[in-house]
Write an enzyme that holds these catalytic residues in place. Structure first.
Site, PDB file in Angstrom:
ATOM      1  N   GLY A  33       1.055  -0.965  -0.138  1.00 54.50           N
ATOM      2  CA  GLY A  33       0.280  -0.051   0.050  1.00 54.50           C
ATOM      3  C   GLY A  33       0.694   1.763  -0.454  1.00 54.50           C
ATOM      4  N   PRO A  34       1.786   1.588  -0.738  1.00 53.30           N
ATOM      5  CA  PRO A  34       2.765   2.415  -0.397  1.00 53.30           C
ATOM      6  C   PRO A  34       2.280   3.281  -1.412  1.00 53.30           C
ATOM      7  CG  PRO A  34       3.230   0.688  -2.867  1.00 53.30           C
ATOM      8  CD  PRO A  34       2.683  -0.108  -1.382  1.00 53.30           C
ATOM      9  N   THR A  35       1.473   3.710  -2.312  1.00 53.54           N
ATOM     10  CA  THR A  35       0.902   5.221  -2.729  1.00 53.54           C
ATOM     11  C   THR A  35      -0.524   5.690  -1.498  1.00 53.54           C
ATOM     12  OG1 THR A  35      -0.551   4.092  -4.345  1.00 53.54           O
ATOM     13  CG2 THR A  35       1.807   4.690  -4.689  1.00 53.54           C
ATOM     14  N   GLY A  36      -0.748   5.390  -0.914  1.00 49.51           N
ATOM     15  CA  GLY A  36      -1.815   5.451   0.219  1.00 49.51           C
ATOM     16  C   GLY A  36      -0.911   7.265   0.677  1.00 49.51           C
ATOM     17  N   LYS A  79      -9.503  -5.825  11.935  1.00 51.57           N
ATOM     18  CA  LYS A  79      -8.238  -5.015  12.516  1.00 51.57           C
ATOM     19  C   LYS A  79      -7.348  -6.034  13.852  1.00 51.57           C
ATOM     20  CE  LYS A  79      -7.532  -0.686  10.597  1.00 51.57           C
ATOM     21  NZ  LYS A  79      -7.011   0.788  10.864  1.00 51.57           N
TER      22      LYS A  79
END
Length: 318
Positions: A11-14, A144
């Site tokens: 999820g590196p572009t969030g 979670k």
């Protein structure tokens, strides 16, 4: 050493993932980012936009220029996921609320790879084992918590990062709906305004995440980001803003009964954000004692980090 700890960000572009990537690069870690083979759903409802101007393509180009190793894959390609994970020591997941349960696929891949020294499941909020939240956020927190139990049952080494309230959610508009900056005339405060909340910038979340990833003291512990100058009541936050603009705001205090009623009749994203506000500002879900056997305070571990205070953060809006 940090330079020996290879970090993979999912999820590196969030809104949070990008800050974790940059913090990892800054710390000197060999940094990997998993990029989906297929585009995400552009029509999925968004809670908050990343506080950065870059498009995904521009961000990926910036990552490459900074030395980030981009790996192709997604949660539904087990072989590609295992291949990516075998190249690193630490896996940090920054998925949004709609993908929480997909982390069971990551855990399965981590178990098969057999080399991961630390897994950070996607937490980046309040402590999901200590909350009194209501729908529609409660099911997300429950998911979670269920991922925590899977991690523990599978014996995967972990760190849980509990950062509480992002400034982009709570502070930039003093938690006022449909506002992009703090109010200058009137302000709505949930409850009596005297409950402590914990605020942190998204960039500082990245910094503390990587510090924890490189720290053996945080193995199999939850790290709590409750920074001294950012552990404030709503009344204290409003007072900070009033001092900056030299004006006293007209305050309206909303009872918990009214807040719960508003949550029930509102639609997304208002109902979700209002439930988050209710959790912190009324129920006090950032107020608790930690157990040193399984918890650690980020500020105590890393007093050298120069974090952005709430007071400093609000300066940009004066």
């Amino acid at each position: 050493m940090a330079s020996q700890n290879r970090i993979l960000v999912l999820g590196p572009t969030g809104a949070i993932g990008r800050h974790v990537v940059w913090a990892s690069i800054k710390a000197g870690n060999p940094t990997y980012a998993l990029i989906r083979k297929t585009p995400g759903d552009i029509n999925k409802p968004s809670l908050v936009a990343a506080a950065n101007p870059e498009s995904k393509e521009e961000l990926l180009q910036s990552f490459k220029a900074a030395g980030v190793i981009l790996l192709e894959g997604d949660m539904n390609d087990h072989e590609a996921l295992v291949k990516a994970i075998k190249q690193v020591d630490t896996v940090i997941c920054t998925f949004g609320r709609l993908l929480i349960l997909d982390q069971v696929k990551i855990i399965k891949a981590i178990k098969e790879a057999g080399n991961v020294k630390r897994f950070f499941p996607s937490e980046f909020g309040l402590d999901v084992d200590r909350h009194d939240a209501v729908d529609p956020v409660r099911p997300v927190f429950d998911e979670k918590a269920s991922i925590r139990r899977v991690v523990e049952a599978e014996g995967v080494p972990y760190t849980y990062l509990c950062c509480h309230a992002f400034t982009g959610y709570f502070l930039r508009n003093l938690a006022q709906f449909d506002a992009t900056e703090p109010p200058r005339d009137k302000v709505i405060i949930l409850g009596d305004g005297n409950v402590k909340g914990a605020y942190v910038t998204e960039a500082d979340v990245g910094t503390y995440t990587i510090r924890a990833a490189n720290d053996p003291r945080t193995l199999n512990k939850a790290v709590h980001i409750r920074l001294p100058h950012n552990y404030l009541t709503s009344n204290e936050v409003v007072s900070l803003w009033e001092k900056k603009i030299g004006k006293t705001l007209e305050k309206s205090y909303i009872s918990e009964e009214k807040v719960l009623k508003d949550i029930n009749v509102s639609t997304f994203p208002h109902n979700y954000l209002l439930a988050l506000y209710h959790s912190q500002q009324i129920k006090g879900d950032a107020v608790y004692e930690i157990d040193p056997a399984k918890d650690a305070e980020a500020y105590d571990l890393y007093p050298d980090v120069k974090y952005t205070t709430a007071d400093e953060y609000l300066d940009q809006f004066v």
